[in-house]
Design an enzyme around this catalytic site. Structure first.
Site, PDB file in Angstrom:
ATOM      1  N   GLY A 134       1.150   1.042   7.603  1.00 43.40           N
ATOM      2  CA  GLY A 134       1.029  -0.388   7.863  1.00 43.40           C
ATOM      3  C   GLY A 134      -0.364  -0.872   8.188  1.00 43.40           C
ATOM      4  O   GLY A 134      -0.564  -2.074   8.391  1.00 43.40           O
ATOM      5  N   PRO A 150      -0.367   6.224   6.189  1.00 40.23           N
ATOM      6  CA  PRO A 150      -1.034   5.062   5.594  1.00 40.23           C
ATOM      7  C   PRO A 150      -0.899   5.044   4.072  1.00 40.23           C
ATOM      8  O   PRO A 150      -1.031   6.079   3.417  1.00 40.23           O
ATOM      9  CB  PRO A 150      -2.506   5.253   5.994  1.00 40.23           C
ATOM     10  CG  PRO A 150      -2.660   6.731   6.152  1.00 40.23           C
ATOM     11  CD  PRO A 150      -1.325   7.278   6.579  1.00 40.23           C
ATOM     12  N   GLY A 151      -0.633   3.882   3.523  1.00 40.99           N
ATOM     13  CA  GLY A 151      -0.570   3.733   2.066  1.00 40.99           C
ATOM     14  C   GLY A 151      -1.657   2.778   1.609  1.00 40.99           C
ATOM     15  O   GLY A 151      -2.701   3.160   1.071  1.00 40.99           O
ATOM     16  N   TYR A 201       5.152 -12.024  -2.963  1.00 42.63           N
ATOM     17  CA  TYR A 201       4.893 -12.267  -1.531  1.00 42.63           C
ATOM     18  C   TYR A 201       3.957 -13.439  -1.296  1.00 42.63           C
ATOM     19  O   TYR A 201       3.442 -13.588  -0.191  1.00 42.63           O
ATOM     20  CB  TYR A 201       4.197 -11.059  -0.892  1.00 42.63           C
ATOM     21  CG  TYR A 201       4.764  -9.692  -1.139  1.00 42.63           C
ATOM     22  CD1 TYR A 201       6.028  -9.342  -0.656  1.00 42.63           C
ATOM     23  CD2 TYR A 201       4.010  -8.718  -1.784  1.00 42.63           C
ATOM     24  CE1 TYR A 201       6.519  -8.057  -0.839  1.00 42.63           C
ATOM     25  CE2 TYR A 201       4.486  -7.427  -1.965  1.00 42.63           C
ATOM     26  CZ  TYR A 201       5.745  -7.115  -1.498  1.00 42.63           C
ATOM     27  OH  TYR A 201       6.222  -5.842  -1.669  1.00 42.63           O
ATOM     28  N   CYS A 226       6.545 -15.589 -19.472  1.00 45.36           N
ATOM     29  CA  CYS A 226       7.284 -16.853 -19.499  1.00 45.36           C
ATOM     30  C   CYS A 226       8.027 -17.099 -18.197  1.00 45.36           C
ATOM     31  O   CYS A 226       9.264 -17.055 -18.155  1.00 45.36           O
ATOM     32  CB  CYS A 226       8.246 -16.848 -20.680  1.00 45.36           C
ATOM     33  SG  CYS A 226       7.384 -16.467 -22.199  1.00 45.36           S
ATOM     34  N   TYR A 240       0.140  -0.985  -4.421  1.00 49.48           N
ATOM     35  CA  TYR A 240       1.237  -1.898  -4.751  1.00 49.48           C
ATOM     36  C   TYR A 240       0.886  -2.769  -5.960  1.00 49.48           C
ATOM     37  O   TYR A 240       1.236  -3.945  -6.018  1.00 49.48           O
ATOM     38  CB  TYR A 240       1.642  -2.739  -3.517  1.00 49.48           C
ATOM     39  CG  TYR A 240       1.982  -1.858  -2.334  1.00 49.48           C
ATOM     40  CD1 TYR A 240       3.101  -1.030  -2.389  1.00 49.48           C
ATOM     41  CD2 TYR A 240       1.175  -1.787  -1.199  1.00 49.48           C
ATOM     42  CE1 TYR A 240       3.416  -0.176  -1.343  1.00 49.48           C
ATOM     43  CE2 TYR A 240       1.471  -0.943  -0.152  1.00 49.48           C
ATOM     44  CZ  TYR A 240       2.592  -0.137  -0.227  1.00 49.48           C
ATOM     45  OH  TYR A 240       2.904   0.712   0.805  1.00 49.48           O
TER      46      TYR A 240
HETATM   47  C1  PLP Z   1       5.669   1.711   2.851  1.00 53.23           C
HETATM   48  C2  PLP Z   1       5.689   2.694   3.947  1.00 53.23           C
HETATM   49  C3  PLP Z   1       4.497   3.206   4.452  1.00 53.23           C
HETATM   50  C4  PLP Z   1       3.146   2.723   4.007  1.00 53.23           C
HETATM   51  O1  PLP Z   1       2.954   1.381   4.301  1.00 53.23           O
HETATM   52  P1  PLP Z   1       1.489   0.750   4.110  1.00 53.23           P
HETATM   53  O2  PLP Z   1       1.653  -0.639   4.586  1.00 53.23           O
HETATM   54  O3  PLP Z   1       1.168   0.837   2.663  1.00 53.23           O
HETATM   55  O4  PLP Z   1       0.551   1.560   4.932  1.00 53.23           O
HETATM   56  C5  PLP Z   1       4.569   4.184   5.420  1.00 53.23           C
HETATM   57  N1  PLP Z   1       5.761   4.636   5.877  1.00 53.23           N
HETATM   58  C6  PLP Z   1       6.934   4.164   5.405  1.00 53.23           C
HETATM   59  C7  PLP Z   1       8.193   4.705   5.936  1.00 53.23           C
HETATM   60  C8  PLP Z   1       6.935   3.180   4.433  1.00 53.23           C
HETATM   61  O5  PLP Z   1       8.095   2.700   3.981  1.00 53.23           O
END
Ligand code: PLP
Length: 420
Positions: A245, A280-281, A322, A348, A376
């Site tokens: 997050g 982290p993603g 979003y 479209c 994403y």
């Molecule tokens: C999506 C997700 C993440 C990564 O979220 P980011 O906002 O991209 O850092 C980490 N843990 C879980 C369980 C998730 O579903």
């Protein structure tokens, strides 16, 4: 990243956009558009910022690969010794294919199937983040059938408001994720009593794109209380998984300060002897990518200017899904009169826009870059309107690796057949 020199990230120099040592203009000309381009150095630097911030505290950074699961990107992280947070059996196979270490995988998600559990146990993953009592029973059953013990942590829903978009807030009582605080103790007791389950830790993930440490502070306070209660009952946890997050800068937000975030974690855990896992993603992949697109047409309708580009909502759905805002800029600075454009795609649907009211000095044939498209973006792309998904490029200094080829139209209906 602030830790990177200008030449090693994605940055503007001499009136144009560069991805490390390669100009975005030459990438677009050579490989065509739409093209997703990733910077190896930026991925590495973002990963390293977690490792540095957590310092001597035992830790494992598990990249949330749903943000960008390209094998090239995964291999960069695997070589650094990263762990991975997966949400499906498909993602497990990707980690293995990219050379990642299954013993550093945590498995999240509310809907794990028995087959996915079996495959993950066979691969020897690090931990299952269990999200419900039923999932716990199913996992115990699958593990016992295989004659193994499943390592688990429970994903707790601490009911804190992360203050983000409702679709990306996950830590509130009313959403589908995790186990509510009122049930947590009972589920832990049950887990501790099951022979084929080993209780390793606790987990939470409270939302996405958080730019303040406060929600982490609130969640950790609740988790640490629970950890102490469990310890008093003889259920000792070895790790705390604080989720992902961590927010980035899309517009004028301040990205989350990873040093301050680590301080919050260390303060909450204090002297307790626990390893920290983090998932982290977006923070790792987001700023490390751009989506390059070409201006096909400029047009004016009732005084409104439109730039119709060759990327669309199927290539980048965050604006439509979003109402997300991402920087859009000319790949090369131009001396032209500028207008406020709605940047739209050929799909479209009225929701097919990439950005609205953007001041741009552009002509047909120019290339545009949509920034912070490393996370994403491609992973959420679809083939709506029978549009092949774009090429993915990984830049490393002056080298360009094609980490996914542009799809062909034929491949899109390869699995289909007309009636005989
Ligand atoms: C999506 C997700 C993440 C990564 O979220 P980011 O906002 O991209 O850092 C980490 N843990 C879980 C369980 C998730 O579903």
């Amino acid at each position: 990243m602030s830790t990177l020199g200008n030449e090693s990230g994605i940055a503007r120099r001499n009136g144009q956009l560069w991805v490390e040592g390669v100009s975005a203009q030459s990438l677009a000309q050579t490989w065509g558009t739409p093209a997703y381009v990733y910077s190896r150095a930026m991925i590495e630097a973002a990963y390293q910022s977690f490792v540095d911030a957590l310092g001597s505290r035992p830790h494992l950074v598990c990249y949330a690969m749903k943000a960008n699961s390209n094998l090239g990107v995964l291999s960069v992280l695997a070589r650094l010794g990263a762990g991975f947070d997966i949400v499906s059996g498909g993602e497990l196979q990707r980690v293995v294919a990219a050379g990642g270490d299954p013993s550093r995988i945590v498995f999240s998600g509310v809907g794990k199937t028995a087959v996915e559990m079996r495959d993950a146990l066979a691969a020897g993953i690090r931990c299952f983040n269990v999200e419900s009592p039923s999932e716990l029973e199913r996992l115990a059953h699958v593990a016992s059938h295989m004659g193994v013990v499943a390592p688990v942590s429970l994903r707790i829903n601490p009911d804190v408001d992360a203050g983000t978009h409702p679709y990306i807030s996950t830590g509130l009582r009313e959403n589908k994720f995790g186990i509510g605080m009122q049930d947590a103790l009972d589920v832990y007791r049950r887990a501790a009593a099951l022979d084929s389950i080993a209780v390793h830790g606790i987990d939470c993930h409270i939302g996405s794109q958080l730019t303040s440490v406060e929600p982490y502070k609130d969640a950790l306070r609740i988790l640490v209380d629970l950890i102490d209660t469990l310890a008093s009952e003889g259920i000792e946890l070895a790790h705390i998984d604080v989720g992902g997050g961590q927010g980035i800068r899309y517009d004028d937000e301040q990205p989350l300060d990873i040093g301050a975030w680590a301080d919050v974690i260390n303060e909450a855990i204090g002297e307790r002897d626990m390893e920290v896992l983090v998932e982290p993603g977006r923070f790792i992949a987001g700023p490390a990518g751009v989506l390059l697109t070409r201006v096909e047409y400029l047009k004016e309708n009732e005084g409104r200017h439109f730039a119709i580009v060759d990327a669309a909502m199927n290539d980048l759905i965050r604006p439509a899904l979003y109402s997300a805002w991402q920087r859009i800029e000319s790949v090369v600075d131009q001396q032209r009169p500028s207008h406020e454009y709605d940047v739209v795609g050929p799909v479209c649907e009225s929701a097919d826009f990439l950005g609205k009211a953007r001041e741009l000095a552009i002509a047909e044939g120019d290339f545009l870059a949509i920034r912070d498209a490393g996370a994403y973006a491609f992973v959420m792309a679809s083939n709506y309107n029978t549009r092949p998904r774009g090429v993915e490029l990984l830049v490393d200094g002056k080298d360009v690796h094609v980490v996914r080829e542009r799809e062909s139209v034929e491949s899109l209906f390869e699995l289909e057949s007309p009636l005989p």
